[in-house]
Design a protein around this motif. Structure first.
Motif, PDB file in Angstrom:
ATOM      1  N   GLY A  43      27.451  99.642 -15.299  1.00  0.00           N
ATOM      2  CA  GLY A  43      27.774 101.064 -15.419  1.00  0.00           C
ATOM      3  C   GLY A  43      28.786 101.354 -16.493  1.00  0.00           C
ATOM      4  N   ASN A  44      29.211 100.315 -17.219  1.00  0.00           N
ATOM      5  CA  ASN A  44      30.173 100.466 -18.310  1.00  0.00           C
ATOM      6  C   ASN A  44      29.528 100.154 -19.644  1.00  0.00           C
ATOM      7  N   SER A  45      29.739 101.006 -20.631  1.00  0.00           N
ATOM      8  CA  SER A  45      29.373 100.610 -21.988  1.00  0.00           C
ATOM      9  C   SER A  45      30.400  99.603 -22.466  1.00  0.00           C
ATOM     10  N   ALA A  46      30.013  98.752 -23.408  1.00  0.00           N
ATOM     11  CA  ALA A  46      30.902  97.694 -23.903  1.00  0.00           C
ATOM     12  C   ALA A  46      32.206  98.294 -24.417  1.00  0.00           C
ATOM     13  N   GLY A  47      33.318  97.710 -23.955  1.00  0.00           N
ATOM     14  CA  GLY A  47      34.621  98.193 -24.387  1.00  0.00           C
ATOM     15  C   GLY A  47      35.274  99.169 -23.433  1.00  0.00           C
ATOM     16  N   THR A  48      34.541  99.613 -22.392  1.00  0.00           N
ATOM     17  CA  THR A  48      35.138 100.528 -21.413  1.00  0.00           C
ATOM     18  C   THR A  48      35.326  99.870 -20.051  1.00  0.00           C
ATOM     19  N   GLY A  49      34.689  98.736 -19.833  1.00  0.00           N
ATOM     20  CA  GLY A  49      34.885  98.001 -18.582  1.00  0.00           C
ATOM     21  C   GLY A  49      36.020  97.003 -18.772  1.00  0.00           C
ATOM     22  N   GLY A  50      36.250  96.206 -17.754  1.00  0.00           N
ATOM     23  CA  GLY A  50      37.219  95.124 -17.881  1.00  0.00           C
ATOM     24  C   GLY A  50      36.519  93.831 -17.570  1.00  0.00           C
ATOM     25  N   LEU A  51      37.261  92.899 -17.022  1.00  0.00           N
ATOM     26  CA  LEU A  51      36.651  91.665 -16.552  1.00  0.00           C
ATOM     27  C   LEU A  51      35.671  91.963 -15.419  1.00  0.00           C
ATOM     28  N   VAL A  52      34.511  91.344 -15.475  1.00  0.00           N
ATOM     29  CA  VAL A  52      33.589  91.315 -14.345  1.00  0.00           C
ATOM     30  C   VAL A  52      33.720  89.921 -13.739  1.00  0.00           C
ATOM     31  N   THR A  53      34.257  89.858 -12.532  1.00  0.00           N
ATOM     32  CA  THR A  53      34.523  88.576 -11.882  1.00  0.00           C
ATOM     33  C   THR A  53      33.467  88.296 -10.821  1.00  0.00           C
ATOM     34  N   PHE A  54      32.903  87.094 -10.858  1.00  0.00           N
ATOM     35  CA  PHE A  54      31.924  86.662  -9.861  1.00  0.00           C
ATOM     36  C   PHE A  54      32.704  85.990  -8.730  1.00  0.00           C
ATOM     37  N   LYS A  55      33.005  86.802  -7.723  1.00  0.00           N
ATOM     38  CA  LYS A  55      33.930  86.405  -6.657  1.00  0.00           C
ATOM     39  C   LYS A  55      33.534  85.106  -5.969  1.00  0.00           C
ATOM     40  N   ASP A  56      32.224  84.888  -5.796  1.00  0.00           N
ATOM     41  CA  ASP A  56      31.759  83.716  -5.057  1.00  0.00           C
ATOM     42  C   ASP A  56      31.371  82.556  -5.974  1.00  0.00           C
ATOM     43  N   SER A  57      31.665  82.697  -7.243  1.00  0.00           N
ATOM     44  CA  SER A  57      31.384  81.614  -8.187  1.00  0.00           C
ATOM     45  C   SER A  57      32.261  80.405  -7.885  1.00  0.00           C
ATOM     46  N   ASN A  58      31.641  79.243  -7.781  1.00  0.00           N
ATOM     47  CA  ASN A  58      32.425  78.018  -7.578  1.00  0.00           C
ATOM     48  C   ASN A  58      33.396  77.792  -8.729  1.00  0.00           C
ATOM     49  N   TRP A  59      32.986  78.223  -9.926  1.00  0.00           N
ATOM     50  CA  TRP A  59      33.855  78.077 -11.099  1.00  0.00           C
ATOM     51  C   TRP A  59      34.894  79.189 -11.179  1.00  0.00           C
ATOM     52  N   PHE A  60      34.762  80.224 -10.328  1.00  0.00           N
ATOM     53  CA  PHE A  60      35.602  81.435 -10.382  1.00  0.00           C
ATOM     54  C   PHE A  60      35.524  82.031 -11.792  1.00  0.00           C
TER      55      PHE A  60
END
Length: 523
Positions: free
Chosen positions: A348-365
């Motif tokens: 829902g964000n165009s590039a440059g308007t969002g922030g970090l997208v974090t994959f909460k359940d990622s083993n690598w975080f």
């Protein structure tokens, strides 16, 4: 006739570049009398940005900026002309860019089912709130040497707040409780908007192109010499009547050893330690080599100076445990818009308007961020670049059955597509360059106050320490501001400049900021 002061700066990172600028602007030192020694091929230190569209761009890290803080940084860059907008300063250029591209993340946390989580609530229990309050109100003397886990229960590290705070600032549970407390106070304004990252400001391009290049250009216009490929291997010291003075430098340049004597009025600034020391790159087909300070020698000079001199700090507090201080980043260069199109639609964000997208359940975080394009000066039309990183690269992936540390760029992209449930075809024209950084959060390691030297240590006449590994009251490491503030303090003290270093804004004392943080804690 009075001999002019000459200044020598060991290390070409933002701290040294800023110190040189303050000496010229506020200290009356001629640029022609300032020399910067940098072991690498370019200056800028950890504020880097390299590569090209054919071989792939590279960014070791990304720095969060705010205009509500960073008092010394913006005060400096009000004096530095933009390279692209005649008549504007770098500060004015940055403000204009952020007024046009406003941050408001709509996909801060994503779970294993690719749901964008509702992050208005921090997910605190009453125990979490009480423990967090106790830590934030404890004195640094009480917190000295302790880790965050000494103060907060295991459940805290499963809250949405922790997932967002940890990835925004790169904290690990075993890091310094003192530093965590400082962050809570310094960025209390961000506490109430952590889910949107609305307080985050960005430079027009990556920080090398937007901050380092204009600053270095201005310095060189003033006559400052920046000697790259020159490694300082020793600083000779003389101690007399309890006062320590630097008297000479020994360096290696183009394979030849040189010795440089310092005059009685000359000044020396030393960037002790490096968060990006021993960084190594992989490729689409290979993982980054596993290097350490033994391979780079990047900590040797500080270790040598500090031996038997407690006032020069204790580097071992920071560089002795790579498993606790490393993570891995990756820079992806794309030659079509397929991934950006899918990601913008999903987030829902165009590039440059969002922030970090974090994959909460990622083993690598793992987290990624899509910057406004172009992200590099001279980046061609039709090329897009994004950056990501993982705080747990030693763990087995969810979709690739090996640790990130052993993965090629291609395997990292497969893991990312797995979390997003994207067909790997969106990466058909991608080049992913992973980067391993063994000491990237070394300045977050638990420490006691004496582990970091003051910018100008007591009873030191002409030697200053300018880096992320010095002691600056109330401010927080892992920021551009910390290096710039340390530089300004050191220059003003050694040159006896009668001008105040901009104080740290006490936003945490403002009633509205406190109230907003309290409300957020109970949502």
């Amino acid at each position: 006739m009075h001999t002019p002061i000459k200044a020598y700066l060991v290390g070409g990172g933002i701290g040294s570049l800023a110190a040189a600028a303050f000496m010229i602007r506020d200290g009356g030192v001629s640029g022609a009398d300032i020399t910067i020694f940098e072991a690498m091929a370019i200056a800028g230190g950890s504020l880097d940005g390299g590569g090209n569209p054919t071989d792939g761009y590279t960014l070791r890290g990304g720095r969060m900026l705010t205009t509500d803080n960073y008092e010394c940084t913006w005060e400096l860059f009000k004096s530095i002309p933009s390279l692209e907008h005649p008549g504007r300063s770098v500060y004015e250029e940055t403000i204009a860019f952020n007024e046009k591209h406003v941050s408001h993340s709509m996909a801060r946390l994503v779970d294993r089912n690719r749901f964008k989580l509702d992050v208005k609530s921090m997910g605190f229990s009453m125990t979490d709130r009480l423990e967090l309050l106790r830590l934030s109100e404890a004195s640094e003397d009480v917190l000295d040497g302790s880790a965050i886990t000494d103060w907060l229960s295991p459940a805290f590290f499963e809250t949405k707040f922790w997932f967002m705070w940890a990835t925004t600032f790169a904290f690990q549970p075993w890091h310094s409780a003192v530093e965590f407390k400082r962050y809570l106070h310094r960025f209390m304004m961000e506490f109430s908007r952590i889910e949107t990252l609305a307080g985050v400001k960005r430079t027009v391009y990556n920080q090398y192109d937007s901050l380092v290049r204009p600053l270095q250009h201005w310095l060189q216009q003033q006559g400052v010499r920046v000697l790259t490929g020159c490694k300082v291997e020793d600083i000779e010291l003389k101690e007399h009547d309890g006062v320590t003075m630097a008297t000479a430098l020994q360096c290696v340049r183009d394979g030849a050893s040189e010795r440089l004597e310092l005059g009685p009025d000359d000044l020396l600034f030393f960037q002790n330690g490096s968060m990006t020391d021993a960084a190594s790159y992989g490729s689409m087909s290979s993982a980054p080599p596993k290097l350490s300070k033994r391979d780079s020698g990047g900590w040797t000079l500080w270790e040598k100076l500090a031996a038997g001199r407690p006032q020069f700090g204790n580097p071992a507090a920071f560089n002795s445990s790579i498993p606790e201080s490393w993570w891995e980043s990756f820079t992806v260069t794309l030659h079509d818009s397929a991934f950006f199109d899918r990601m913008e639609k999903f987030s829902g964000n165009s590039a440059g308007t969002g922030g970090l997208v974090t994959f909460k359940d990622s083993n690598w975080f793992m987290s990624i961020v899509l910057a406004h394009q172009p992200h590099f000066a001279g980046q061609p039309e039709g090329v897009q670049v994004f950056w990501g990183y993982a705080l747990h690269p030693d763990r087995i992936g969810n979709f690739v059955a090996k640790p990130m540390a052993d993965c090629s760029g291609e395997e990292i992209l497969r893991e990312l597509c797995g979390h997003l449930n994207f067909d790997y075809e969106v990466m058909a024209k991608a080049n992913c360059i992973p980067c391993r950084m063994p000491y990237i959060t070394s300045m977050f390691m638990p420490r006691v106050k004496s582990d970091r030297p003051l910018p100008v240590p007591a009873n030191t006449r002409n030697l200053a320490f300018v880096s992320q590994f010095v002691e600056v009251a109330d401010d927080v490491v892992f920021t551009v501001e910390y290096s710039v503030r340390a530089a300004q303090m050191a220059v003003y003290q050694l040159l006896k400049v009668e001008r105040e270093v901009p104080p740290v804004h006490a936003h945490d004392h403002a009633l509205k900021v406190k109230f907003d943080a309290l409300v957020k804690a109970f949502q």
